[in-house]
Design an enzyme around this catalytic site. Structure first.
Site, short mmCIF file in Angstrom:
data_model
loop_
_atom_site.label_atom_id
_atom_site.label_comp_id
_atom_site.label_asym_id
_atom_site.label_seq_id
_atom_site.Cartn_x
_atom_site.Cartn_y
_atom_site.Cartn_z
N TYR A 19 13.47 -9.94 -1.39
CA TYR A 19 13.68 -8.83 -0.45
C TYR A 19 12.49 -8.70 0.50
CZ TYR A 19 15.04 -4.13 1.10
OH TYR A 19 15.40 -3.04 1.86
N LYS B 138 12.32 -9.02 4.61
CA LYS B 138 11.87 -7.91 5.46
C LYS B 138 10.57 -8.24 6.19
CE LYS B 138 15.29 -5.09 4.65
NZ LYS B 138 16.27 -4.79 5.72
N SER C 234 14.01 -2.26 8.61
CA SER C 234 13.18 -3.09 7.73
C SER C 234 13.00 -2.29 6.45
CB SER C 234 11.86 -3.43 8.42
OG SER C 234 11.01 -4.17 7.56
#
Length: 282
Positions: A148, A152, A134
């Protein structure tokens, strides 16, 4: 003890460090990438303990084929390290829906595809370990990071839930949350930068892209040390469910935890009294 370790994104960056160190430690390694010939060359050429397999993590068919090749070669898979990923950078309004979709497809659905292919093998073994990369961005949102962080944050929820699904079959899970490491995430091959398209964001976009590019290769974290740490965790009988990698990640997670506690306390009076109450006014 020697293990069969399946690594995604092994052709460059952190994935190469993981695969190389695993080979040096005597493990059997399935090193995957879009161009397996280049992966094998990067790792020093053909080796008895190395299988370089083609894998585009956005393809479930590729994932099943690579897993079958691994089992045909080594008989089992002990550790899956979901490392492959990319970075679509930009302010939310300047990230196209197509790029947002691609970010989620790679960073969330990608490791899901590979894990979906590996889990039947591990369940049959009644043993295994899923390690998924992650980021501190999976815990702490920041500007220019919407796509992003969304991918994650999704990894965090999926892996935390998966932990409970597969624990009865002796399959362990670890979420890895690195801070800034000198991986290749910020190089052009891994990053798609948003173009200034909205006047309100233009100046900030230009400045932020320049700032991010300037730190590429200068990040404080050493990827070789991170690879060693991940292989150490892979050898543990009771690995951590979460592993924060880097002092910056630990500091960021600690601050987020304190912020959440403060927000929970601030919500107590209004948010804690929303259930059925016979004395409440109607």
């Amino acid at each position: 003890m020697s293990k069969v370790i399946f690594v995604t994104g092994a052709g460059r960056g952190l994935g190469t460090d993981i695969a190389r160190q695993a080979l040096e430690a005597g493990h059997q390694v399935v090193a995957t990438g879009r161009r397996p010939g280049e992966v094998e060359k990067t790792l020093g050429g053909p080796q008895d303990n190395l299988l370089a397999a083609k894998l585009d993590i956005t393809s479930l068919d590729d994932a099943h084929a690579a897993v079958q090749a691994a089992v045909d070669r080594f008989g089992r898979i002990d550790v899956l390290i979901n490392n492959a990923g990319n970075f679509y950078a930009g302010f939310f309004e300047e990230i196209s829906p197509e790029h947002m979709h691609r970010q989620i497809e790679t960073n969330l659905y990608g490791p899901m595809n590979v894990t979906r292919a590996v889990l039947p093998v591990m369940r049959a073994q009644r043993d295994g370990h899923i390690i998924t990369l992650s980021s501190i961005a999976g815990l702490v949102g920041a500007e220019f990071n919407a796509a992003y962080a969304a991918s994650k944050f999704g990894v965090e929820g999926w892996m935390e839930s998966l932990h409970h699904d597969i624990k009865p079959y002796n399959i362990r899970t670890t979420i890895v949350e690195p801070g800034f490491f000198r991986t290749e995430l910020l190089v052009d091959a891994s990053t798609t930068w948003s173009e200034p398209s909205i006047d309100d964001y233009a100046e900030r976009t230009t400045a932020t892209v320049e700032a991010w590019k300037s730190i590429s290769g200068q990040q404080p974290g050493d990827p070789a040390k991170l690879a060693h740490a991940l292989l150490t965790i892979a050898d543990q009988n009771e690995p951590p469910q979460r592993f924060l990698a880097g002092a910056d990640a630990i500091e960021g997670a600690t601050a987020k935890a304190q912020e959440l506690l403060a927000q929970a306390e601030a919500s107590r009076e209004l948010g804690g009294n929303l259930g059925h109450d016979d004395t409440a006014s109607v």
